[in-house]
Design a protein around this motif. Structure first.
Motif, mmCIF file in Angstrom:
data_model
loop_
_atom_site.group_PDB
_atom_site.id
_atom_site.type_symbol
_atom_site.label_atom_id
_atom_site.label_comp_id
_atom_site.label_asym_id
_atom_site.label_seq_id
_atom_site.Cartn_x
_atom_site.Cartn_y
_atom_site.Cartn_z
ATOM 1 N N TYR A 35 7.673 -23.226 -25.182
ATOM 2 C CA TYR A 35 8.008 -24.576 -25.607
ATOM 3 C C TYR A 35 9.490 -24.827 -25.345
ATOM 4 O O TYR A 35 10.298 -23.914 -25.268
ATOM 5 N N GLN A 37 12.587 -27.390 -27.094
ATOM 6 C CA GLN A 37 12.908 -28.327 -28.163
ATOM 7 C C GLN A 37 14.227 -29.004 -27.852
ATOM 8 O O GLN A 37 15.244 -28.335 -27.664
ATOM 9 N N GLY A 40 16.074 -34.389 -31.676
ATOM 10 C CA GLY A 40 15.257 -35.538 -32.033
ATOM 11 C C GLY A 40 13.843 -35.495 -31.491
ATOM 12 O O GLY A 40 13.106 -36.479 -31.613
ATOM 13 N N MET A 41 13.491 -34.355 -30.899
ATOM 14 C CA MET A 41 12.145 -34.226 -30.337
ATOM 15 C C MET A 41 11.436 -33.067 -31.012
ATOM 16 O O MET A 41 12.062 -32.121 -31.483
ATOM 17 N N GLY A 42 10.136 -33.132 -31.020
ATOM 18 C CA GLY A 42 9.371 -31.976 -31.474
ATOM 19 C C GLY A 42 9.323 -30.935 -30.380
ATOM 20 O O GLY A 42 9.984 -31.057 -29.352
ATOM 21 N N LEU A 43 8.549 -29.913 -30.621
ATOM 22 C CA LEU A 43 8.378 -28.890 -29.595
ATOM 23 C C LEU A 43 7.392 -29.395 -28.548
ATOM 24 O O LEU A 43 6.313 -29.886 -28.886
ATOM 25 N N TYR A 48 1.398 -22.205 -20.857
ATOM 26 C CA TYR A 48 0.788 -21.280 -21.781
ATOM 27 C C TYR A 48 -0.113 -20.319 -21.029
ATOM 28 O O TYR A 48 -0.392 -20.500 -19.833
ATOM 29 N N GLU A 59 2.549 -29.643 -21.338
ATOM 30 C CA GLU A 59 2.925 -31.054 -21.303
ATOM 31 C C GLU A 59 4.068 -31.343 -20.334
ATOM 32 O O GLU A 59 4.103 -32.386 -19.680
ATOM 33 N N PHE A 90 11.527 -21.875 -26.922
ATOM 34 C CA PHE A 90 10.827 -21.008 -27.858
ATOM 35 C C PHE A 90 9.574 -20.451 -27.210
ATOM 36 O O PHE A 90 8.809 -21.172 -26.580
ATOM 37 N N GLN A 101 0.601 -19.967 -34.852
ATOM 38 C CA GLN A 101 1.383 -19.345 -33.787
ATOM 39 C C GLN A 101 2.611 -18.675 -34.391
ATOM 40 O O GLN A 101 3.192 -19.172 -35.347
ATOM 41 N N PHE A 103 6.384 -17.570 -33.649
ATOM 42 C CA PHE A 103 7.453 -17.979 -32.736
ATOM 43 C C PHE A 103 8.562 -16.935 -32.668
ATOM 44 O O PHE A 103 8.856 -16.243 -33.648
ATOM 45 N N GLY A 104 9.195 -16.870 -31.493
ATOM 46 C CA GLY A 104 10.401 -16.088 -31.338
ATOM 47 C C GLY A 104 11.604 -16.866 -31.846
ATOM 48 O O GLY A 104 11.471 -18.027 -32.243
ATOM 49 N N PRO A 105 12.792 -16.252 -31.811
ATOM 50 C CA PRO A 105 13.986 -16.882 -32.371
ATOM 51 C C PRO A 105 14.603 -17.952 -31.479
ATOM 52 O O PRO A 105 15.482 -18.677 -31.919
ATOM 53 N N TYR B 36 4.781 -26.384 -40.019
ATOM 54 C CA TYR B 36 5.703 -25.313 -39.720
ATOM 55 C C TYR B 36 7.055 -25.651 -40.335
ATOM 56 O O TYR B 36 7.453 -26.804 -40.400
ATOM 57 N N ALA B 41 18.770 -22.043 -36.059
ATOM 58 C CA ALA B 41 18.936 -20.845 -35.234
ATOM 59 C C ALA B 41 17.775 -19.854 -35.381
ATOM 60 O O ALA B 41 17.922 -18.674 -35.045
ATOM 61 N N GLU B 42 16.634 -20.324 -35.893
ATOM 62 C CA GLU B 42 15.461 -19.472 -35.973
ATOM 63 C C GLU B 42 14.272 -20.193 -35.350
ATOM 64 O O GLU B 42 14.283 -21.416 -35.172
ATOM 65 N N GLY B 43 13.233 -19.438 -35.045
ATOM 66 C CA GLY B 43 12.013 -20.064 -34.575
ATOM 67 C C GLY B 43 11.218 -20.646 -35.736
ATOM 68 O O GLY B 43 11.402 -20.242 -36.882
ATOM 69 N N PRO B 44 10.339 -21.597 -35.463
ATOM 70 C CA PRO B 44 9.483 -22.135 -36.522
ATOM 71 C C PRO B 44 8.582 -21.051 -37.103
ATOM 72 O O PRO B 44 8.188 -20.118 -36.406
ATOM 73 N N PHE B 89 7.898 -29.357 -39.384
ATOM 74 C CA PHE B 89 7.146 -29.945 -38.283
ATOM 75 C C PHE B 89 5.673 -30.019 -38.657
ATOM 76 O O PHE B 89 5.073 -29.039 -39.113
ATOM 77 N N LYS B 103 -4.387 -26.568 -27.736
ATOM 78 C CA LYS B 103 -2.935 -26.630 -27.796
ATOM 79 C C LYS B 103 -2.533 -27.350 -29.063
ATOM 80 O O LYS B 103 -3.330 -28.037 -29.694
ATOM 81 N N PHE B 106 3.086 -31.339 -31.556
ATOM 82 C CA PHE B 106 4.032 -31.343 -32.655
ATOM 83 C C PHE B 106 4.640 -32.720 -32.869
ATOM 84 O O PHE B 106 4.869 -33.481 -31.922
ATOM 85 N N GLY B 107 4.937 -33.024 -34.138
ATOM 86 C CA GLY B 107 5.762 -34.168 -34.451
ATOM 87 C C GLY B 107 7.225 -33.814 -34.232
ATOM 88 O O GLY B 107 7.566 -32.677 -33.883
ATOM 89 N N LYS B 108 8.108 -34.814 -34.437
ATOM 90 C CA LYS B 108 9.527 -34.596 -34.172
ATOM 91 C C LYS B 108 10.234 -33.875 -35.305
ATOM 92 O O LYS B 108 11.377 -33.449 -35.147
#
Lengths: 112, 116
Positions: A35, A37, A40-43, A48, A59, A90, A101, A103-105, B36, B41-44, B89, B103, B106-108
């Motif tokens: 993904y 990011q 102001g946007m989502g992921l 994949y 997407e 991410f 899911q 997620f990584g950092p 989520y 500085a971290e992932g979700p 999120f 899939k 996600f929202g913003k």
């Protein structure tokens, strides 16, 4: 368990340069995702994979390529970086379906 | 076309009070909804989910409500704690017909601040 790890954490590229982001997971998950990011946007899903040796477009796939040669690794490549690819990337993994899911950092990439 | 909408970019509440985060969606084909949480500085990290066949799911201080007729879901946090301050999120699961996988959309995100 380390979970999902991403390498590198930060990177600055010049326009036109190439690089590969590495994602590794030790949970034996079949599904892996990349993904991006933006503020102001989502992921947004880039690419994949539903298993070793398979990849599919998400997407926003343009300008990126991926490979899943090993089950535990998912690589994201930028062949010719553009400023529009400045973002936080991410990686995530999951079991059979998308639920929960991991997620990584993240990798913060800046393209100048 | 934004299929999952979180119309409030930010929310501020007092410690101990209820936090209500809202999410609207447009696609009636979504079959699973998730929240989520993301710290800087971290992932979700996964928080809570709900299947489209249910209208409520509770896990400790967190409850998610789903109103399918309104295409609306909400996350309630009671009582709110300063450690809950993060970006939340909303995500919805969509079956990808090609290949048969799914899939997440996600929202913003909504930035929650819980004040001591």
């Amino acid at each position: 368990n380390a979970g999902v790890t991403q390498t590198p954490k930060f990177r600055v590229l010049k326009t036109g340069q190439s690089m590969t982001l590495l994602c590794a997971q030790d949970m034996n998950h079949e599904y892996m995702y990349w993904y991006r990011q933006d503020p102001g946007m989502g992921l947004r899903l880039i690419h994949y994979s539903v298993g070793e040796g398979t990849t599919a477009k998400g997407e926003v796939p343009d300008g990126y390529n991926v490979s899943r040669l090993k089950k535990q690794n998912f690589l994201l490549g930028l062949e010719s970086a553009a400023p529009s690819q400045t973002s936080v990337y991410f990686c995530a993994s999951s079991t059979g379906l998308v639920y929960e899911q991991y997620f990584g950092p993240g990798t913060r990439l800046t393209v100048t | 076309d934004q299929q999952v909408k979180q119309n409030s970019p930010s929310l501020s509440v007092q410690e101990g009070r209820i936090s209500i985060l809202n999410c609207d969606y447009t696609n009636s084909m979504f079959d699973y909804f998730l929240w989520y949480k993301k710290y800087p500085a971290e992932g979700p990290t996964f928080l809570i989910s709900i299947s489209s066949i249910k209208d409520k799911n509770e896990d400790g201080r967190f409850t998610v409500f789903l109103n399918k007729s309104a295409k609306h879901l909400s996350l309630h946090i009671v009582p709110s704690q300063p450690g809950d301050s993060a970006v939340y999120f909303c995500a919805a699961s969509l079956l990808i017909t090609q290949g048969g996988s799914e899939k997440l959309v996600f929202g913003k995100g909504t930035k929650l601040t819980v004040n001591p």
